[in-house]
Design an enzyme around this catalytic site. Structure first.
Site, PDB file in Angstrom:
ATOM      1  N   GLU A  28       0.867  -1.172   0.000  1.00 19.86           N
ATOM      2  CA  GLU A  28       0.000   0.000   0.000  1.00 19.86           C
ATOM      3  C   GLU A  28       0.902   1.219   0.000  1.00 19.86           C
ATOM      4  OE1 GLU A  28      -2.415   1.041   3.650  1.00 19.86           O
ATOM      5  OE2 GLU A  28      -3.979   0.254   2.309  1.00 19.86           O
ATOM      6  N   ASP A  47      -1.154  13.305  -9.824  1.00 20.39           N
ATOM      7  CA  ASP A  47      -0.154  12.230  -9.849  1.00 20.39           C
ATOM      8  C   ASP A  47       0.660  12.363 -11.125  1.00 20.39           C
ATOM      9  OD1 ASP A  47      -1.279  11.223  -7.545  1.00 20.39           O
ATOM     10  OD2 ASP A  47      -1.592   9.216  -8.327  1.00 20.39           O
ATOM     11  N   ASN A  48       1.976  12.167 -11.010  1.00 16.34           N
ATOM     12  CA  ASN A  48       2.868  12.257 -12.165  1.00 16.34           C
ATOM     13  C   ASN A  48       3.719  10.997 -12.263  1.00 16.34           C
ATOM     14  OD1 ASN A  48       2.043  14.978 -12.632  1.00 16.34           O
ATOM     15  ND2 ASN A  48       3.468  15.661 -11.082  1.00 16.34           N
ATOM     16  N   ARG A  58      17.174  15.337 -12.981  1.00 15.22           N
ATOM     17  CA  ARG A  58      15.999  16.211 -13.076  1.00 15.22           C
ATOM     18  C   ARG A  58      15.918  17.043 -11.799  1.00 15.22           C
ATOM     19  NH1 ARG A  58      12.701  14.813 -17.374  1.00 15.22           N
ATOM     20  NH2 ARG A  58      12.989  12.709 -18.199  1.00 15.22           N
ATOM     21  N   TYR A 130       5.108  10.367  -8.557  1.00  9.59           N
ATOM     22  CA  TYR A 130       4.922  11.231  -7.404  1.00  9.59           C
ATOM     23  C   TYR A 130       3.544  11.853  -7.373  1.00  9.59           C
ATOM     24  CZ  TYR A 130       6.746  14.795 -10.713  1.00  9.59           C
ATOM     25  OH  TYR A 130       6.991  15.587 -11.811  1.00  9.59           O
ATOM     26  N   GLU A 141       7.516  28.224 -11.523  1.00  9.60           N
ATOM     27  CA  GLU A 141       8.541  27.200 -11.316  1.00  9.60           C
ATOM     28  C   GLU A 141       9.941  27.810 -11.328  1.00  9.60           C
ATOM     29  OE1 GLU A 141       9.462  22.684 -12.666  1.00  9.60           O
ATOM     30  OE2 GLU A 141       8.980  24.068 -14.266  1.00  9.60           O
ATOM     31  N   ASP A 169      17.050  22.898 -16.622  1.00  4.32           N
ATOM     32  CA  ASP A 169      17.909  22.520 -15.499  1.00  4.32           C
ATOM     33  C   ASP A 169      19.351  22.970 -15.713  1.00  4.32           C
ATOM     34  OD1 ASP A 169      15.684  21.443 -14.315  1.00  4.32           O
ATOM     35  OD2 ASP A 169      16.161  19.386 -14.870  1.00  4.32           O
TER      36      ASP A 169
END
Length: 182
Positions: A28, A47-48, A58, A130, A141, A169
């Site tokens: 779980e 959710d990604n 990243r 995630y 961002e 990045d």
């Protein structure tokens, strides 16, 4: 589930109970009641899932508006996952914490709002999932430079190699140039 504190205030390593036999396993990865009992009363909205090859880095990402808490895990492969505390009022302000997350150790990392987050892929490829507490907001961002000397993250990049970075990045900002949280 086992919830372990880390040197960074509010960041936790979470190890789920795994039930397995010759057929495979069951675990779980999220249970609102169990997390709330551990002091993490979270509401996820997104959710990604990303897939990356060995040597890709990243991050370190965060949002100044619509700040996101992230519950991160690896379902295939392995990564070195990092959180950096950007909260001036925190006793762990400016410090970083890194942990190996992998399909084999099945651990997760809770990265609360107010942290920069990133990972480096240490396996041939990695599937990274995630859950986020707020929606992605590209206008707010920020990318903190992965190799900023003030932060001093000890990435497991092999000697003589450089990580593969996205354009965003590669242009990450220095510690002295990023917006911080109170």
């Amino acid at each position: 589930m086992m919830f372990e504190t880390t040197p960074l205030r509010d960041v936790m390593v979470i190890t789920p109970k795994v039930f397995g036999d010759e057929r495979g396993f069951f675990l779980e990865s999220w249970n609102a009641r169990v997390f709330a009992e551990a002091g993490l009363d979270l509401g996820f909205v997104q959710d990604n899932h990303s897939r990356s090859s060995r040597g890709i880095l990243r991050g370190l990402h965060y949002q100044t508006q619509h700040t996101q808490g992230k519950l991160v895990r690896v379902v295939a492969g392995s990564v070195f996952d990092v959180a950096v505390d950007l909260r001036r009022s925190s006793p762990s302000f400016g410090k970083w914490f890194g942990v190996e997350l992998s399909a084999s150790n099945q651990q997760m990392l809770w990265v609360p709002p107010g942290f920069a987050h990133g990972f480096y892929v240490t396996s041939d490829s990695a599937d990274f999932q995630y859950k986020c507490t707020d929606f992605y907001d590209p206008a707010s961002e920020v990318a903190l430079a992965w190799n900023d000397p003030t932060v001093g993250i000890e990435w497991p990049v092999p000697e003589g190699e450089s990580p593969a970075l996205s354009g965003k990045d590669a242009e990450g900002l220095a510690w002295d140039a990023i917006p911080l949280f109170d």
